[in-house]
Enzyme design. Structure first.
Site, PDB file in Angstrom:
ATOM      1  N   HIS A 194       0.854  -1.188   0.000  1.00 32.03           N
ATOM      2  CA  HIS A 194       0.000   0.000   0.000  1.00 32.03           C
ATOM      3  C   HIS A 194       0.890   1.238   0.000  1.00 32.03           C
ATOM      4  O   HIS A 194       2.119   1.117  -0.081  1.00 32.03           O
ATOM      5  CB  HIS A 194      -0.998  -0.026   1.175  1.00 32.03           C
ATOM      6  CG  HIS A 194      -0.373  -0.273   2.502  1.00 32.03           C
ATOM      7  ND1 HIS A 194      -0.029   0.734   3.366  1.00 32.03           N
ATOM      8  CD2 HIS A 194       0.000  -1.431   3.108  1.00 32.03           C
ATOM      9  CE1 HIS A 194       0.517   0.217   4.461  1.00 32.03           C
ATOM     10  NE2 HIS A 194       0.547  -1.090   4.325  1.00 32.03           N
ATOM     11  N   ALA A 195       0.315   2.407   0.043  1.00 30.72           N
ATOM     12  CA  ALA A 195       1.030   3.658  -0.219  1.00 30.72           C
ATOM     13  C   ALA A 195       2.277   3.882   0.638  1.00 30.72           C
ATOM     14  O   ALA A 195       3.341   4.196   0.105  1.00 30.72           O
ATOM     15  CB  ALA A 195       0.079   4.840  -0.073  1.00 30.72           C
TER      16      ALA A 195
END
Length: 85
Positions: A15-16
């Site tokens: 994820h980010a």
């Protein structure tokens, strides 16, 4: 050329936050670093390429490192993945 595989253990996959940290780590090296998941590949030095792999928990990433500092880069990326993903 150095190559290794890593199975994602983070319950959220890539994820980010860890993707951004991975890109930052990869950019420390001159070598090209490529991530592959199935038939998708991406440059580990580009955030959209890393996020575009959409790697989930339990999926395997194949990391290929090629260049003048490939041994150091491969060790650093493998260590990063184990600590963060």
């Amino acid at each position: 050329m150095k190559e290794f595989s890593y199975v994602i253990t983070d319950r959220e996959g890539i994820h980010a936050r860890p993707a951004g940290l991975l890109v930052k780590e990869a950019n420390r090296f001159a070598s090209s670093i490529t991530l592959a998941k199935g038939d998708k590949t991406g440059d580990a030095k580009r955030i959209f390429a890393v996020m575009g792999l959409a790697a989930k928990k339990g999926e395997t990433l194949t990391v290929t490192v090629e260049g003048s500092d490939e041994a150091e880069a491969a060790a650093a990326i493998e260590s990063f993945l184990k600590e963060n993903l």
